[in-house]
Design a protein around this motif. Structure first.
Motif, PDB file in Angstrom:
ATOM      1  N   PRO A  96       0.850  -1.193   0.000  1.00 29.72           N
ATOM      2  CA  PRO A  96       0.000   0.000   0.000  1.00 29.72           C
ATOM      3  C   PRO A  96       0.887   1.244   0.000  1.00 29.72           C
ATOM      4  O   PRO A  96       2.108   1.163   0.178  1.00 29.72           O
ATOM      5  N   TRP A  97       0.279   2.403  -0.187  1.00 28.42           N
ATOM      6  CA  TRP A  97       1.043   3.645  -0.113  1.00 28.42           C
ATOM      7  C   TRP A  97       1.593   3.816   1.297  1.00 28.42           C
ATOM      8  O   TRP A  97       0.933   3.476   2.288  1.00 28.42           O
ATOM      9  N   SER A  98       2.794   4.326   1.386  1.00 31.80           N
ATOM     10  CA  SER A  98       3.384   4.641   2.693  1.00 31.80           C
ATOM     11  C   SER A  98       2.659   5.829   3.308  1.00 31.80           C
ATOM     12  O   SER A  98       1.894   6.533   2.638  1.00 31.80           O
ATOM     13  N   ALA A  99       2.906   6.047   4.572  1.00 34.96           N
ATOM     14  CA  ALA A  99       2.490   7.318   5.163  1.00 34.96           C
ATOM     15  C   ALA A  99       3.243   8.437   4.455  1.00 34.96           C
ATOM     16  O   ALA A  99       4.383   8.251   4.018  1.00 34.96           O
ATOM     17  N   PRO A 100       2.644   9.610   4.314  1.00 34.96           N
ATOM     18  CA  PRO A 100       3.333  10.696   3.608  1.00 34.96           C
ATOM     19  C   PRO A 100       4.373  11.368   4.496  1.00 34.96           C
ATOM     20  O   PRO A 100       4.240  11.416   5.714  1.00 34.96           O
ATOM     21  N   THR A 101       5.407  11.866   3.868  1.00 36.17           N
ATOM     22  CA  THR A 101       6.370  12.747   4.510  1.00 36.17           C
ATOM     23  C   THR A 101       6.160  14.146   3.947  1.00 36.17           C
ATOM     24  O   THR A 101       6.115  14.320   2.727  1.00 36.17           O
ATOM     25  N   GLU A 102       6.019  15.105   4.827  1.00 41.59           N
ATOM     26  CA  GLU A 102       5.788  16.479   4.385  1.00 41.59           C
ATOM     27  C   GLU A 102       7.036  17.315   4.631  1.00 41.59           C
ATOM     28  O   GLU A 102       7.605  17.285   5.727  1.00 41.59           O
ATOM     29  N   VAL A 103       7.474  18.020   3.623  1.00 46.47           N
ATOM     30  CA  VAL A 103       8.609  18.929   3.760  1.00 46.47           C
ATOM     31  C   VAL A 103       8.287  20.241   3.074  1.00 46.47           C
ATOM     32  O   VAL A 103       7.430  20.314   2.180  1.00 46.47           O
ATOM     33  N   THR A 104       9.021  21.257   3.508  1.00 46.36           N
ATOM     34  CA  THR A 104       8.868  22.589   2.930  1.00 46.36           C
ATOM     35  C   THR A 104      10.216  23.037   2.392  1.00 46.36           C
ATOM     36  O   THR A 104      11.260  22.797   3.019  1.00 46.36           O
ATOM     37  N   ALA A 105      10.205  23.683   1.242  1.00 44.85           N
ATOM     38  CA  ALA A 105      11.440  24.219   0.658  1.00 44.85           C
ATOM     39  C   ALA A 105      11.950  25.353   1.540  1.00 44.85           C
ATOM     40  O   ALA A 105      11.322  26.412   1.626  1.00 44.85           O
ATOM     41  N   GLY A 106      13.063  25.118   2.204  1.00 43.60           N
ATOM     42  CA  GLY A 106      13.564  26.084   3.171  1.00 43.60           C
ATOM     43  C   GLY A 106      14.595  27.042   2.636  1.00 43.60           C
ATOM     44  O   GLY A 106      15.101  27.884   3.383  1.00 43.60           O
ATOM     45  N   PHE A 107      14.930  26.930   1.365  1.00 39.58           N
ATOM     46  CA  PHE A 107      15.933  27.821   0.784  1.00 39.58           C
ATOM     47  C   PHE A 107      15.300  29.143   0.381  1.00 39.58           C
ATOM     48  O   PHE A 107      14.075  29.290   0.333  1.00 39.58           O
ATOM     49  N   LEU A 108      16.132  30.104   0.064  1.00 39.26           N
ATOM     50  CA  LEU A 108      15.682  31.411  -0.415  1.00 39.26           C
ATOM     51  C   LEU A 108      16.309  31.690  -1.767  1.00 39.26           C
ATOM     52  O   LEU A 108      17.432  31.254  -2.046  1.00 39.26           O
ATOM     53  N   GLY A 109      15.611  32.425  -2.591  1.00 39.94           N
ATOM     54  CA  GLY A 109      16.155  32.821  -3.872  1.00 39.94           C
ATOM     55  C   GLY A 109      17.312  33.785  -3.712  1.00 39.94           C
ATOM     56  O   GLY A 109      17.531  34.367  -2.644  1.00 39.94           O
ATOM     57  N   SER A 110      18.057  33.962  -4.777  1.00 36.73           N
ATOM     58  CA  SER A 110      19.282  34.768  -4.712  1.00 36.73           C
ATOM     59  C   SER A 110      19.035  36.198  -4.266  1.00 36.73           C
ATOM     60  O   SER A 110      19.905  36.839  -3.688  1.00 36.73           O
ATOM     61  N   SER A 111      17.835  36.710  -4.508  1.00 37.60           N
ATOM     62  CA  SER A 111      17.561  38.099  -4.132  1.00 37.60           C
ATOM     63  C   SER A 111      16.620  38.211  -2.937  1.00 37.60           C
ATOM     64  O   SER A 111      16.246  39.312  -2.546  1.00 37.60           O
ATOM     65  N   GLU A 112      16.234  37.064  -2.353  1.00 38.42           N
ATOM     66  CA  GLU A 112      15.235  37.103  -1.289  1.00 38.42           C
ATOM     67  C   GLU A 112      15.801  37.472   0.073  1.00 38.42           C
ATOM     68  O   GLU A 112      15.070  37.950   0.925  1.00 38.42           O
ATOM     69  N   TRP A 113      17.083  37.185   0.310  1.00 37.56           N
ATOM     70  CA  TRP A 113      17.636  37.522   1.615  1.00 37.56           C
ATOM     71  C   TRP A 113      17.895  39.025   1.655  1.00 37.56           C
ATOM     72  O   TRP A 113      18.779  39.535   0.974  1.00 37.56           O
ATOM     73  N   CYS A 114      17.129  39.738   2.483  1.00 38.51           N
ATOM     74  CA  CYS A 114      17.273  41.192   2.533  1.00 38.51           C
ATOM     75  C   CYS A 114      17.435  41.715   3.957  1.00 38.51           C
ATOM     76  O   CYS A 114      17.522  42.926   4.170  1.00 38.51           O
ATOM     77  N   ALA A 115      17.484  40.829   4.931  1.00 37.88           N
ATOM     78  CA  ALA A 115      17.651  41.255   6.322  1.00 37.88           C
ATOM     79  C   ALA A 115      19.039  41.851   6.521  1.00 37.88           C
ATOM     80  O   ALA A 115      20.015  41.442   5.881  1.00 37.88           O
ATOM     81  N   ARG A 116      19.117  42.822   7.435  1.00 42.77           N
ATOM     82  CA  ARG A 116      20.397  43.439   7.799  1.00 42.77           C
ATOM     83  C   ARG A 116      20.895  42.807   9.096  1.00 42.77           C
ATOM     84  O   ARG A 116      20.106  42.370   9.940  1.00 42.77           O
ATOM     85  N   PHE A 117      22.213  42.797   9.278  1.00 46.72           N
ATOM     86  CA  PHE A 117      22.775  42.273  10.521  1.00 46.72           C
ATOM     87  C   PHE A 117      22.838  43.408  11.541  1.00 46.72           C
ATOM     88  O   PHE A 117      23.457  44.450  11.294  1.00 46.72           O
ATOM     89  N   VAL A 118      22.176  43.193  12.670  1.00 46.13           N
ATOM     90  CA  VAL A 118      22.059  44.243  13.678  1.00 46.13           C
ATOM     91  C   VAL A 118      22.501  43.717  15.034  1.00 46.13           C
ATOM     92  O   VAL A 118      22.540  42.513  15.285  1.00 46.13           O
ATOM     93  N   GLY A 119      22.838  44.637  15.901  1.00 44.33           N
ATOM     94  CA  GLY A 119      23.229  44.301  17.261  1.00 44.33           C
ATOM     95  C   GLY A 119      23.426  45.561  18.061  1.00 44.33           C
ATOM     96  O   GLY A 119      23.047  46.661  17.636  1.00 44.33           O
ATOM     97  N   SER A 120      24.065  45.421  19.207  1.00 41.27           N
ATOM     98  CA  SER A 120      24.316  46.571  20.073  1.00 41.27           C
ATOM     99  C   SER A 120      25.667  47.194  19.805  1.00 41.27           C
ATOM    100  O   SER A 120      25.951  48.291  20.288  1.00 41.27           O
ATOM    101  N   GLY A 121      26.534  46.463  19.071  1.00 41.45           N
ATOM    102  CA  GLY A 121      27.913  46.902  18.932  1.00 41.45           C
ATOM    103  C   GLY A 121      28.769  46.443  20.092  1.00 41.45           C
ATOM    104  O   GLY A 121      29.961  46.752  20.155  1.00 41.45           O
ATOM    105  N   SER A 122      28.178  45.677  21.018  1.00 42.40           N
ATOM    106  CA  SER A 122      28.870  45.194  22.213  1.00 42.40           C
ATOM    107  C   SER A 122      28.972  43.677  22.165  1.00 42.40           C
ATOM    108  O   SER A 122      28.120  43.004  21.584  1.00 42.40           O
ATOM    109  N   ASP A 123      30.021  43.120  22.812  1.00 35.68           N
ATOM    110  CA  ASP A 123      30.158  41.673  22.902  1.00 35.68           C
ATOM    111  C   ASP A 123      29.271  41.079  23.988  1.00 35.68           C
ATOM    112  O   ASP A 123      29.065  39.861  24.029  1.00 35.68           O
ATOM    113  N   GLN A 124      28.764  41.903  24.872  1.00 38.11           N
ATOM    114  CA  GLN A 124      27.931  41.389  25.958  1.00 38.11           C
ATOM    115  C   GLN A 124      26.600  40.888  25.418  1.00 38.11           C
ATOM    116  O   GLN A 124      26.011  41.504  24.531  1.00 38.11           O
TER     117      GLN A 124
END
Length: 935
Positions: A96-124
């Motif tokens: 019989p058919w197996s149970a299904p496995t569900e997955v989602t495409a977790g990659f991003l397109g070449s222009s999709e990553w637009c977040a900036r790297f932010v922080g406090s400027g401190s190592d703490q």
């Protein structure tokens, strides 16, 4: 003819792991079949893809079911697919058919990553946050997040997943991973808040030894995230980290991988999870970080895998309270405490006790100390999250009120790999040895394969995983984990002009030779991909590393200047030979040039095989010819025609035999000489990092498995079982990391959790239990169990890519029963100890053979008995040592350490300067042993 027996298919695997997101648009598929009839073979399969309401079916002809190419159109970003499988057998059966496995495409397109790297400027450590609006019914939402450092994300105050120390450690200057999480359930209509907890992790750590430790990565930690919200009406919003975010310090005052975490609960986390609560927060800094485009994580994340309770509460001679968790583990402790505001609890971690006190000297510069300051007002629960420790013992200072062991538990932390193999026997010490191997792997497979998890090191030493990869690949599904690390190896190698660094990520450039080619360490780039291809059936492991394999061999060839011998440059040789001085672990009995040349041959040969596997006939011929030339040079320089090695030491013979550098009569002669040397050392270990993983194999293939068994059964130092007799629960770095008097080895480099010397477990799996791949991925299995005389039984199981295989044998008097399980869609070549061979298909198979233990005859023993006769008789050997020890324990230890048990010499020879009362005691002890045939 159709079979009536049930055939079922397990839910397929999509990609390299069981994680819910895939990193590629066309992930490979694998599935396992469970058949109710023997000899089941797949004739064909159908794979069904469901995307929304659309259904597509692809047909696969033939018996392949592991790493099948994606038979559909490539997935698009954030596309969720369900996949199920059904199979037909050559016998006409259909599942019989197996149970299904569900997955989602977790990659991003070449222009999709637009977040900036932010922080406090401190190592703490600090907190980041912003608010955003959800403007309508949400269909689904995905969060992509990463950091140069370690991070965690909260949406409306709730953790978005259970992973820790994200995104893990990579070679940050070239490669950074992001995590993707389905956060639909965390959103609400109207105002929402997203917060990021950020610490330095590996990014801000100082790497190196003692006063040479330095920061490697420049800059303060920074995080980046983007939240993609898809609405029911088909529109979408994206929330990203940018200059509009705010930051604030939180209750984590300090955090370091090596030093530990300090948490002040009086600095209560501000209402950073509630909209509108950021008025007192400061604007973030756009942090200058390496120019790296984040890529999706392919390895499983690090998680808290298990919780362990306190096994015992101890009071040390100094009056300190120490908790014993009964197992050397990696992670941290969780506390539940009630006390006054401002009171601070200190938790110090260590692997061992030394004379009853916490043994912290092996930690070197690592403080491994956590501190918690109470806020007061009721019970408080806390555990650190930005550090990890290797420990069995925790010393508690300033616990408020009466302490109860139920107030503390240990969190076991490592990369979340499925367990895929095991070994067991009724021999308690050997069983514990194997369990120590498992725990050593668990503790050191944390984001990368480390050498140790406790001191100021925890680095990705390439030599350690090179020798341990076969064992690791049997015990856990570490294919995705090691392939991810290999990506960093290749990047570091490329930056170093073909040299594979000693550690990856390569963060200790101040260490001499770090970027020089070192045999057995750099050879990880040829060995590890080969092992992954062999054990997991993953052709991509070889093809992905093939150019790097060539580059490594070519680099060594250039350094040798055309000579077939590799005798120049920095070499570690047979590292940690037990005869090396404590502070000079590289002073081995085996010449380092011999070791390097043997590995030069091995890597050239493995590269030739890889070239053949990927269809490159030209390179296959070129590297095969190079291997032949290096092999000829090795034999001409380091061996004699009579089968002796110029370095007359066990490791020299082991590499020549195990690497296939000698054949025929010379191989047989070398096996005999190796047996002689092992006996001469009193069946004690006389090998280091290079020789130890292969010495039992070298003895076995030359007909001396009885010698390997005696070596394995040894309990005196140095041996595999000596640490077990000393209470070890993981594999030690040194054979005598703890001395017999309970003091820690005086060398400056001592760890009680190093997996390298546990590589013998692969021999237990393949030879003693007898379970090994005959074709890649166990498509055909070799089952050749080897009953050892000192064991009553042994068994091993392994979840192969095709399903579970197992092999077990058990004595019943003079009869040995063999029970073997072969998974569906595979075949096995069975070779029993009698030499009988059977080619079988899937199913369970049982044989019995007559194998009585050898009967022994003891001659009359005395001072004129041959030394080899004494050491081959376990009772006689212990009688001699016991007689000396009863009068002078130090003399007994020296006698054991210095005597060479060679034939042709009498016991009287090494006793020539021994006091007469000791000699008389020995003579009486031997005379008391019964002569004649023994039961």
């Amino acid at each position: 003819m159709t079979s009536d027996a049930p055939v079922t298919v397990n839910a397929p695997r999509i990609g390299l792991s069981a994680e819910p997101f895939v990193a590629t648009a066309s992930p490979r598929l694998s599935w396992t079949t469970v058949a109710g009839t023997d000899n089941w073979v797949q004739a064909s399969a159908e794979v069904e893809l469901t995307l929304g309401t659309a259904r597509t079916v692809g047909r696969i002809e033939g018996d392949e079911s592991v790493f099948i190419a994606w038979p559909f159109a490539p997935l698009q970003q954030r596309e969720t697919a369900g996949v199920r499988v059904r199979v037909w057998g050559t016998d006409g059966s259909v599942s019989p058919w197996s149970a299904p496995t569900e997955v989602t495409a977790g990659f991003l397109g070449s222009s999709e990553w637009c977040a900036r790297f932010v922080g406090s400027g401190s190592d703490q450590p600090h907190l980041l946050r912003t608010t955003f609006e959800v403007r309508g019914p949400v269909r689904r939402a995905f969060l992509y997040a990463t950091a140069f450092g370690a991070y965690d994300v909260r949406l409306n105050g709730a953790a978005v997943d259970d992973a820790v120390l994200k995104p893990g450690w990579t070679s940050y200057q070239w490669r950074l991973l992001f995590d993707v999480t389905d956060v639909t359930a965390h959103l609400r209509q109207g105002a929402n808040t997203v917060g990021i907890e950020l610490a330095g992790g590996w990014y801000t750590e100082a790497f190196g030894f003692r006063d040479r430790a330095r920061r490697f990565y420049e800059g303060s930690p920074a995080a980046a995230a983007q939240l993609v919200i898809e609405y029911e009406d088909g529109t979408a919003d994206t929330v990203i980290t940018d200059e509009n975010w705010r930051w604030s310090f939180g209750p984590v005052v300090a955090a370091s991988i090596y030093q530990g975490e300090t948490y002040d609960a009086r600095l209560r986390e501000p209402e950073w999870a509630s909209p509108g609560a950021d008025d007192t927060w400061s604007p973030v800094v756009l942090v200058d970080v390496p120019d790296v485009r984040p890529e999706p994580r392919t390895s499983p994340p690090v998680r808290v895998i298990e919780r362990r309770e306190v096994a015992q509460v101890l009071t040390t001679p100094a009056g300190n309270t120490v908790l014993d968790f009964g197992q050397n583990l990696v992670g941290w402790v969780r506390i539940a405490v009630t006390g006054p505001r401002g009171h601070t609890i200190t938790l110090r971690h260590a692997e061992v006790l030394e004379h009853g006190e916490l043994g912290t000297r092996p930690l070197r510069n690592a403080a491994a100390t956590d501190r918690y300051t109470l806020r007061g007002g009721g019970e408080e629960t806390w555990e650190p999250k930005w550090t990890f420790h290797g420990f069995r013992y925790v010393e508690i200072h300033d616990w408020p009120g009466e302490f109860s062991p139920s107030a503390i538990s240990a969190s076991v932390v490592h990369t979340d790999m499925p367990r895929t193999g095991g070994f067991s026997t009724s021999h308690a010490l050997l069983n514990r040895l194997h369990e120590n191997v498992v725990w050593g792997m668990r503790g050191n497979f944390l984001s990368i394969p480390t050498d140790c998890p406790q001191r100021d090191e925890r680095l990705g030493w390439t030599g350690d995983i090179q020798v341990f990869a076969p064992t690791a690949s049997f015990l856990f599904d570490c294919n995705a984990f090691l392939q991810s690390w290999l990506e960093d190896v290749r990047l570091e190698q490329k930056a170093a002009g073909g040299v594979v660094p000693m550690v990856v990520p390569a963060v200790i450039p101040q260490v001499p030779g770090q970027l020089e080619p070192v045999a057995a360490w750099g050879d990880a780039i040829t060995v590890v991909p080969t092992v992954l291809g062999e054990r997991f059936g993953d052709h991509g492991a070889l093809s992905g590393s093939f150019d790097a394999m060539k580059s490594w061999v070519d680099t060594v060839t250039a350094r040798t200047g055309g000579s077939p011998l590799w005798e120049n440059g920095v070499q570690f040789g047979d590292w940690l030979d037990p005869d090396a001085p404590p502070d000079q672990p590289g002073r081995a009995k085996t010449d380092p040039g011999l070791v390097a040349t043997a590995y030069y041959f091995r890597s050239a040969e493995l590269t030739a095989r890889a070239a053949e596997a990927v269809g490159n006939a030209e390179d296959a011929g070129r590297y095969s010819e190079l291997a032949s030339r290096v092999g000829e040079g090795f034999r001409a320089t380091y061996t004699t025609a009579a089968g002796r090695m110029m370095s007359d030491a066990p490791t020299a013979y082991a590499v020549a035999i195990a690497f296939g550098l000698v054949e025929g009569e010379r191989k047989a002669a070398m096996g005999e000489r190796l047996r002689h040397l092992v006996r001469a050392y009193g069946y004690h270990i006389a090998t280091g990092f290079v020789g130890t993983p292969i010495i039992c194999d070298a003895l076995t293939v030359t007909g001396h498995v009885d010698t390997a068994a005696r070596l394995l059964a040894q309990t005196e130092s140095p041996s595999w079982l000596y640490p077990v007799t000393m209470g070890a629960t993981t594999i030690w770095e040194r054979w005598d990391s703890m001395l017999e008097d309970g003091s820690i080895n005086p060398g400056q480099m001592t760890s009680f959790n190093h997996y390298a010397l546990g590589a013998v477990a692969d021999w237990l799996h393949r030879v003693v239990a007898g379970l090994a791949p005959l074709e890649p991925g166990y498509r055909r299995i070799r089952v050749a169990p080897t009953p050892l005389d000192f064991l009553d039984d042994a068994s091993a199981w392994h979840e192969t890519p095709y399903g579970r295989a197992s092999s077990a044998w058990r004595r019943d008097g003079e009869v040995v029963r063999f029970d073997i399980e072969v998974p569906a869609n595979t075949r096995a070549l069975i070779r029993l100890p009698s030499g009988a061979e059977h080619e079988v298909g899937s199913g369970t198979h049982t044989w019995t053979e007559h194998h009585p233990r050898p009967r022994r005859t003891r001659p009359e023993l005395g001072l004129d008995s041959d030394l080899a006769t004494i050491v081959d008789d376990v009772e006689a050997y212990h009688a001699v040592l016991g007689a000396i020890s009863a009068i002078d324990p130090d003399r007994a230890a020296a006698f054991r350490r210095t005597t060479r048990w060679t034939p042709g010499r009498s016991l009287r020879d090494p006793l020539s300067h021994t006091p007469l009362d000791v000699v008389d005691a020995i003579e009486k002890a031997l005379a008391a042993l019964p002569a004649g045939e023994l039961s």
